[in-house]
Design a protein around this motif. Sequence first.
Motif, PDB file in Angstrom:
ATOM      1  N   GLU A 133      -1.778  -5.491 -16.078  1.00 44.17           N
ATOM      2  CA  GLU A 133      -1.402  -4.635 -15.262  1.00 44.17           C
ATOM      3  C   GLU A 133      -1.814  -4.754 -13.936  1.00 44.17           C
ATOM      4  O   GLU A 133      -1.214  -4.578 -12.804  1.00 44.17           O
ATOM      5  N   LEU A 134      -3.162  -4.692 -13.714  1.00 43.45           N
ATOM      6  CA  LEU A 134      -3.963  -4.748 -12.505  1.00 43.45           C
ATOM      7  C   LEU A 134      -3.551  -6.038 -11.747  1.00 43.45           C
ATOM      8  O   LEU A 134      -3.290  -5.815 -10.682  1.00 43.45           O
ATOM      9  N   GLU A 135      -3.227  -7.168 -12.427  1.00 38.23           N
ATOM     10  CA  GLU A 135      -2.805  -8.415 -11.830  1.00 38.23           C
ATOM     11  C   GLU A 135      -1.468  -8.378 -11.307  1.00 38.23           C
ATOM     12  O   GLU A 135      -1.452  -8.693 -10.087  1.00 38.23           O
ATOM     13  N   ARG A 136      -0.620  -7.864 -11.874  1.00 39.39           N
ATOM     14  CA  ARG A 136       0.563  -7.491 -11.573  1.00 39.39           C
ATOM     15  C   ARG A 136       0.763  -6.921 -10.082  1.00 39.39           C
ATOM     16  O   ARG A 136       1.518  -6.843  -9.323  1.00 39.39           O
ATOM     17  N   GLN A 137      -0.294  -5.544 -10.256  1.00 40.49           N
ATOM     18  CA  GLN A 137      -0.231  -4.707  -8.986  1.00 40.49           C
ATOM     19  C   GLN A 137      -0.748  -5.428  -8.008  1.00 40.49           C
ATOM     20  O   GLN A 137      -0.359  -5.226  -6.711  1.00 40.49           O
ATOM     21  N   THR A 138      -1.853  -6.104  -8.073  1.00 40.46           N
ATOM     22  CA  THR A 138      -2.395  -6.945  -6.927  1.00 40.46           C
ATOM     23  C   THR A 138      -1.380  -8.048  -6.256  1.00 40.46           C
ATOM     24  O   THR A 138      -1.118  -8.229  -5.146  1.00 40.46           O
ATOM     25  N   GLU A 139      -0.542  -8.576  -7.180  1.00 40.86           N
ATOM     26  CA  GLU A 139       0.518  -9.468  -6.698  1.00 40.86           C
ATOM     27  C   GLU A 139       1.524  -8.670  -6.204  1.00 40.86           C
ATOM     28  O   GLU A 139       2.114  -9.273  -4.866  1.00 40.86           O
ATOM     29  N   GLU A 140       2.008  -7.729  -6.520  1.00 37.99           N
ATOM     30  CA  GLU A 140       2.908  -6.923  -5.739  1.00 37.99           C
ATOM     31  C   GLU A 140       2.338  -6.103  -4.394  1.00 37.99           C
ATOM     32  O   GLU A 140       3.116  -6.171  -3.321  1.00 37.99           O
ATOM     33  N   LEU A 141       1.274  -5.915  -4.458  1.00 42.12           N
ATOM     34  CA  LEU A 141       0.614  -5.618  -3.048  1.00 42.12           C
ATOM     35  C   LEU A 141       0.488  -6.748  -2.084  1.00 42.12           C
ATOM     36  O   LEU A 141       0.652  -6.638  -1.035  1.00 42.12           O
ATOM     37  N   GLU A 142      -0.025  -7.933  -2.564  1.00 43.25           N
ATOM     38  CA  GLU A 142       0.016  -8.975  -1.761  1.00 43.25           C
ATOM     39  C   GLU A 142       1.466  -9.413  -1.118  1.00 43.25           C
ATOM     40  O   GLU A 142       1.759  -9.658  -0.211  1.00 43.25           O
ATOM     41  N   GLN A 143       2.444  -9.389  -2.097  1.00 40.57           N
ATOM     42  CA  GLN A 143       3.790  -9.468  -1.728  1.00 40.57           C
ATOM     43  C   GLN A 143       4.280  -8.665  -0.395  1.00 40.57           C
ATOM     44  O   GLN A 143       4.844  -8.893   0.404  1.00 40.57           O
ATOM     45  N   THR A 144       3.979  -7.205  -0.879  1.00 46.25           N
ATOM     46  CA  THR A 144       4.147  -6.166   0.167  1.00 46.25           C
ATOM     47  C   THR A 144       3.464  -6.605   1.338  1.00 46.25           C
ATOM     48  O   THR A 144       4.039  -6.344   2.535  1.00 46.25           O
TER      49      THR A 144
END
Length: 125
Positions: free
Chosen positions: A4-15
């Motif tokens: 879940e943390l990895e998914r959030q970091t990916e989303e933040l990087e994409q944003t």
Amino acid sequence: MKSELERQTEELEQTLQKQLELLKKESEDWAKVGGAVLAGALLVMAVVQLKKKKSSRKTDKVLEVLQREGLLDKDLEKKITKSEKATFWPGIGQRLLIAGLALAKEKYLKDLFNADQTETFEKGQ
């Protein structure tokens, strides 16, 4: 939890990446507008300087002719070479005065004529 943390970091990087791309596009537009404004300002400045040079050449010729004729004195030279400076504020002051007079006319003259009619009406009764 880790996924879940990895998914959030990916989303933040994409944003963040999308925001940076948007910022680059907007800054290009602002750079174009700024460049156009700068070019316009330079053009206006060049025209003003050319006009100034032309005016000063004419003034120099007039002074030269007057000096040859023996008609040039200090007062005349001062009047000819004195620069006329146009300002923005006297025009604004005059406009504000006219606007104030128009406002006063509408506000007080209307009441003045109404007051006369009211007094005449009261005296008649």
